[in-house]
Design an enzyme around this catalytic site. Structure first.
Site, PDB file in Angstrom:
ATOM      1  N   HIS A 100       0.992  -1.258  -0.018  1.00  0.00           N
ATOM      2  CA  HIS A 100      -0.119  -0.034  -0.024  1.00  0.00           C
ATOM      3  C   HIS A 100       0.978   1.106  -0.022  1.00  0.00           C
ATOM      4  O   HIS A 100       1.960   1.288   0.628  1.00  0.00           O
ATOM      5  CB  HIS A 100      -0.862  -0.063   1.126  1.00  0.00           C
ATOM      6  CG  HIS A 100      -2.138   0.794   1.164  1.00  0.00           C
ATOM      7  ND1 HIS A 100      -1.776   2.350   1.120  1.00  0.00           N
ATOM      8  CD2 HIS A 100      -3.423   0.905   0.761  1.00  0.00           C
ATOM      9  CE1 HIS A 100      -3.097   3.014   1.204  1.00  0.00           C
ATOM     10  NE2 HIS A 100      -3.980   2.039   0.745  1.00  0.00           N
ATOM     11  N   GLU A 169      -3.856   1.430  -7.489  1.00  0.00           N
ATOM     12  CA  GLU A 169      -4.144   2.506  -6.658  1.00  0.00           C
ATOM     13  C   GLU A 169      -3.294   3.865  -7.014  1.00  0.00           C
ATOM     14  O   GLU A 169      -2.415   3.880  -6.383  1.00  0.00           O
ATOM     15  CB  GLU A 169      -4.052   2.212  -5.048  1.00  0.00           C
ATOM     16  CG  GLU A 169      -5.011   1.211  -4.587  1.00  0.00           C
ATOM     17  CD  GLU A 169      -5.391   1.329  -3.187  1.00  0.00           C
ATOM     18  OE1 GLU A 169      -6.594   1.293  -2.683  1.00  0.00           O
ATOM     19  OE2 GLU A 169      -4.556   1.545  -2.292  1.00  0.00           O
TER      20      GLU A 169
HETATM   21  P1  PGA Z   1      -9.814   5.622  -0.055  1.00  0.00           P
HETATM   22  O1  PGA Z   1      -8.288   4.557   0.255  1.00  0.00           O
HETATM   23  O2  PGA Z   1     -10.944   5.068  -0.675  1.00  0.00           O
HETATM   24  O3  PGA Z   1     -10.124   6.180   1.087  1.00  0.00           O
HETATM   25  O4  PGA Z   1      -9.257   6.656  -1.306  1.00  0.00           O
HETATM   26  C1  PGA Z   1      -8.183   3.675  -0.532  1.00  0.00           C
HETATM   27  C2  PGA Z   1      -6.876   2.899  -0.074  1.00  0.00           C
HETATM   28  O5  PGA Z   1      -6.166   3.371   0.481  1.00  0.00           O
HETATM   29  O6  PGA Z   1      -7.014   1.652  -0.227  1.00  0.00           O
END
Ligand code: PGA
Length: 252
Positions: A100, A169
C-alpha cells in the site's frame, strides 16, 4: 449484468475498536442475505488487534477478514511492534494488503514488499498487492514504467498467481475524491493485466482491482468497466451503509 466474480475489499486503515463490530456485523448480515445474488467476494482488512475478536464473533462464511501489512520475517524475532504473516494467519486472516502506498511512504521498497509477499504466500494468505503512480509520475507520463517496475521488482516469476490480486491505486486518488478518467483507467487496468501476465508467464488472466476514492456514487461509473475485477475501498468501508451501498449500486 456481469456474472464474473467481483471483489469488494474494505481497507479500514487505522480505524476501529471493539465497538466497530456493529459495522462489520451489518455488512455480514447483508452478505448473508445476498449470498446467492451475484458472484462476489467480500473482505474487510481491519487493524490487527481486531482480527481475532471479529473472527470469533462473526464465524462467517460470507465475509472474510484480512490484515493490512506484515513484517517480512517468517518466525518470531527481535522486531519491536511488528507481527508476521504466520501470526496474522493464526488469528483468522485470509487476506493481506501488501505494498500500500501509505506503507511505501513509510519505507516499504519493492524489495521489502517482495519479501513480505514471499512470507505471506508461505502462509497461504491471499495477497492484495497494491501498485500505483504518484501525481508527479503521472504528469511526467511515467505511469506505465512505474507500474512495470513495481510489478517486476516486487514479484518473483514463479509466484502463484492464484494467490495474488493486483490493486491499482493511483496515489493521487487515495482519499482525495479524485478518480482517473475512464479511458485512462481502462488502459491502465489492461496494461497491468498484460504486463503481469507476461512477466509471470501464466495462461491465467491476473485479477486487477481499482482503489482510490471509490464511493457509492462513482461506483456506477466503475461498474461500466468490465476489466475491473473489484475494488479496494478505504474511507467508505468504515461505514456499513456506504460500503453496502457501493455493492448495491455496483449491481444496479
Ligand atoms: P480511499 O482509500 O478509498 O479512502 O481513497 C483507498 C485505499 O487506500 O486503499
Amino acid at each position: 449484468m456481469t456474472n464474473k466474480l467481483k471483489y469488494f475489499i474494505g481497507n479500514w486503515k487505522m480505524f476501529g475498536d471493539f465497538g466497530s463490530f456493529k459495522i462489520i456485523s451489518k455488512i455480514n448480515q447483508f452478505c448473508y442475505k445476498n449470498r446467492n445474488v451475484h458472484k462476489k467476494k467480500i473482505v474487510l482488512c481491519v487493524p490487527n488487534i481486531l482480527i481475532n475478536f471479529f473472527n470469533k464473533k462473526l464465524k462467517s462464511k460470507y465475509l472474510s477478514l484480512g490484515a493490512q501489512n506484515c513484517h517480512y520475517h517468517n518466525s518470531f524475532g527481535p522486531f519491536t511492534g511488528s507481527v508476521n504473516a504466520s501470526m496474522l494467519k493464526k488469528v483468522g486472516s485470509k487476506y493481506i494488503i501488501l505494498g500500500h502506498s501509505e506503507n511505501r511512504l513509510e519505507g516499504d521498497t519493492n524489495q521489502i514488499i517482495k519479501k513480505k509477499i514471499i512470507s505471506a504466500l508461505d502462509q497461504n494468505l491471499n495477497i492484495i498487492f497494491c501498485i500505483g503512480e504518484t501525481h508527479k509520475e503521472k504528469i511526467k507520463k511515467k505511469t506505465f514504467s512505474v507500474l512495470r517496475k513495481q510489478i517486476r521488482n516486487s514479484l518473483k516469476k514463479k509466484f502463484n498467481i492464484n494467490k495474488i490480486i493486483f490493486a491499482y491505486e493511483p496515489v493521487w486518488s487515495i482519499g482525495t475524491n479524485k478518480i482517473p478518467k475512464k479511458n485512462e483507467l481502462i488502459n491502465t487496468i489492461k496494461f497491468i493485466k498484460r504486463e503481469s501476465k507476461k512477466y509471470l508467464s501464466t495462461k491465467k488472466m491476473p485479477k486487477v482491482l481499482y482503489g482510490g476514492s471509490v464511493n457509492q456514487k462513482n461506483i456506477r461509473l466503475f461498474s461500466t468497466i468490465s476489466d475491473i475485477d473489484g475494488f479496494l475501498i478505504g474511507g467508505a468501508s468504515q461505514s456499513s451503509k456506504k460500503f453496502i451501498d457501493i455493492i448495491k449500486n455496483y449491481y444496479k
